[in-house]
Design a protein around this motif. Structure first.
Motif, PDB file in Angstrom:
ATOM      1  N   ARG A 141       2.084   3.857  -3.104  1.00 16.14           N
ATOM      2  CA  ARG A 141       1.623   3.979  -4.483  1.00 16.14           C
ATOM      3  C   ARG A 141       2.328   5.088  -5.259  1.00 16.14           C
ATOM      4  NH1 ARG A 141      -3.113   0.897  -4.895  1.00 16.14           N
ATOM      5  NH2 ARG A 141      -3.720   1.886  -6.859  1.00 16.14           N
ATOM      6  N   ASP A 192       0.810  -1.226   0.000  1.00 18.15           N
ATOM      7  CA  ASP A 192       0.000   0.000   0.000  1.00 18.15           C
ATOM      8  C   ASP A 192       0.845   1.278   0.000  1.00 18.15           C
ATOM      9  OD1 ASP A 192       0.952  -0.348   2.553  1.00 18.15           O
ATOM     10  OD2 ASP A 192      -0.958   0.025   3.561  1.00 18.15           O
ATOM     11  N   GLY A 198      -2.769  -6.099  -8.081  1.00 16.56           N
ATOM     12  CA  GLY A 198      -2.741  -6.069  -6.627  1.00 16.56           C
ATOM     13  C   GLY A 198      -2.728  -7.464  -6.032  1.00 16.56           C
ATOM     14  N   SER A 237      -7.741  -3.833 -17.636  1.00 15.94           N
ATOM     15  CA  SER A 237      -6.523  -4.052 -16.842  1.00 15.94           C
ATOM     16  C   SER A 237      -5.500  -4.873 -17.623  1.00 15.94           C
ATOM     17  CB  SER A 237      -6.873  -4.760 -15.525  1.00 15.94           C
ATOM     18  OG  SER A 237      -7.651  -3.926 -14.707  1.00 15.94           O
ATOM     19  N   ASP A 278      -1.687  -4.560  -0.701  1.00 20.35           N
ATOM     20  CA  ASP A 278      -2.660  -3.800  -1.487  1.00 20.35           C
ATOM     21  C   ASP A 278      -3.487  -4.765  -2.326  1.00 20.35           C
ATOM     22  OD1 ASP A 278      -3.308  -1.014  -3.079  1.00 20.35           O
ATOM     23  OD2 ASP A 278      -3.167  -2.717  -4.450  1.00 20.35           O
ATOM     24  N   THR A 279      -4.792  -4.624  -2.265  1.00 20.88           N
ATOM     25  CA  THR A 279      -5.671  -5.521  -3.039  1.00 20.88           C
ATOM     26  C   THR A 279      -6.351  -4.800  -4.198  1.00 20.88           C
ATOM     27  OG1 THR A 279      -7.488  -5.091  -1.495  1.00 20.88           O
ATOM     28  CG2 THR A 279      -6.117  -7.033  -1.062  1.00 20.88           C
ATOM     29  N   LYS A 280      -6.128  -3.492  -4.339  1.00 18.95           N
ATOM     30  CA  LYS A 280      -6.823  -2.733  -5.384  1.00 18.95           C
ATOM     31  C   LYS A 280      -6.125  -2.811  -6.735  1.00 18.95           C
ATOM     32  CE  LYS A 280      -6.688   1.120  -3.066  1.00 18.95           C
ATOM     33  NZ  LYS A 280      -6.849   2.552  -2.681  1.00 18.95           N
ATOM     34  N   VAL A 314      -5.731   1.823 -10.300  1.00 14.02           N
ATOM     35  CA  VAL A 314      -7.043   2.494 -10.374  1.00 14.02           C
ATOM     36  C   VAL A 314      -6.864   3.777 -11.177  1.00 14.02           C
ATOM     37  CG1 VAL A 314      -7.936   1.534  -8.221  1.00 14.02           C
ATOM     38  CG2 VAL A 314      -6.642   3.659  -8.153  1.00 14.02           C
TER      39      VAL A 314
END
Length: 318
Positions: free
Chosen positions: A33, A31, A156, A127, A307-309, A312
């Motif tokens: 970025r 996490d 992620g 993606s 981080d799981t996102k 974005v």
């Protein structure tokens, strides 16, 4: 019109160096970025603003003509602009909270975020499309990149990577309390890789044994993850570190840092190339506040979550 995208950095949880010789590796997004903002301009130039400085070149410039750290952005700008007409110029601004050059995937995160940000000015990509373009961009700096770093920065979470079979997502249902500590020692991946290759040449039998041990270890790690077994995960980190010590990518500073955290960590190890850069440690919540005193004031350290996102992005009409 403005387009903003961000992508996470990464760590190698298990398998660095051995993965080059056919074993698996486990990578995780963290996490921390990189954020890339792209806007159209009327200047007939590609302008890049970053912590490393500012570059402004004519719109037709080749990425090969600029410094390596700016090449991905010039490459992406030209690739995407050339497929879209009526664009005079582009300005790209990079903001990062990922330390640069310490093995935490800052360049891969930049490539992923820039691919998403610049593309979004023209059309929204999937993606998968962003990943493919970002790997192309990363190859302007690292021609032999495997694409694994860009993959984990795009999607992620955690991935399992193997040289000949590619990547596979690892389903993870528990949080890891990680500490990342920077040794503040500059290093080059090239030198570390060459040292490991020399170790292999000098003792092929032992290196083969270590590769087998690493494969077995990673199989056990994947089972531990499925069972939410954080204790075993920590033990396997420390076991992996012993293999990295044997192939000679550690040093006194890294060893001292790991030793300092042993009394409060479930496990710790080098992440990335070694010879400098960072270590990672698995720490219980109640012990987190002890870390700065144990490591000393001359080391940079911070906590990190998985981080799981992934990447974005969004577009803002101005």
């Amino acid at each position: 019109m403005k387009s903003i995208a961000s992508a996470p950095g990464k760590i190698i949880l298990f398998g660095e160096h051995f993965v080059v010789h056919g074993t698996k590796a486990i990578l995780a997004a963290i996490d921390k970025r990189v954020t890339v903002t792209s806007t159209f301009t009327e200047n007939k130039t590609i302008k890049v603003n970053s912590q490393l400085g500012t570059l402004e070149v004519p719109i037709s410039s080749s990425y090969e003509e600029v410094k390596s750290e700016f090449r991905p952005f010039v490459y992406l700008a030209n690739k995407i602009i050339n497929s879209n007409q009526n664009v005079n110029g582009l300005e790209v601004t990079i903001d990062s909270d990922i330390p640069i050059g310490v093995g935490l995937g800052s360049s891969s995160a930049c490539c992923v975020a820039a691919a998403a940000s610049i593309s979004e000015l023209f059309k929204e990509l999937s993606s998968e499309e962003i990943l493919n373009i970002s790997i192309e961009a990363e190859k302007t700096i690292f021609p032999d990149t495997s694409g694994a770093d860009c993959t984990v920065c795009t999607y992620g979470g955690m991935i399992e990577y193997e040289q000949f079979t590619g990547t596979k997502k690892i389903d993870n249902t528990f949080e890891l309390n990680l500490v990342i500590a920077n040794s503040m020692i500059p290093h080059t991946t090239k030198n570390s890789v060459e040292r490991v290759s020399k170790f292999k040449e000098n003792d092929e039998e032992r290196f083969s044994q270590l590769c087998d041990l690493e494969t077995k270890l990673i199989d056990e790690v994947i089972v531990a993850m499925k069972n939410n077994d954080v204790t075993t995960l920590g033990l396997k980190m420390s076991e992996n570190q012993k293999y990295l010590e044997e192939i000679q990518v550690s040093n006194d500073t890294l060893r001292d840092m790991i030793s300092s955290l042993n009394e409060i960590s479930l496990g710790s190890k080098i992440t990335g190339a070694g010879d400098g850069g960072c270590i990672i440690a698995l720490i219980k919540d109640e012990n987190m506040d002890q870390i700065p005193a144990l490591l000393g004031n001359d080391k940079e350290c911070f906590s990190a979550k998985i981080d799981t996102k992934g990447v974005v992005w969004s577009k803002i009409e101005q």
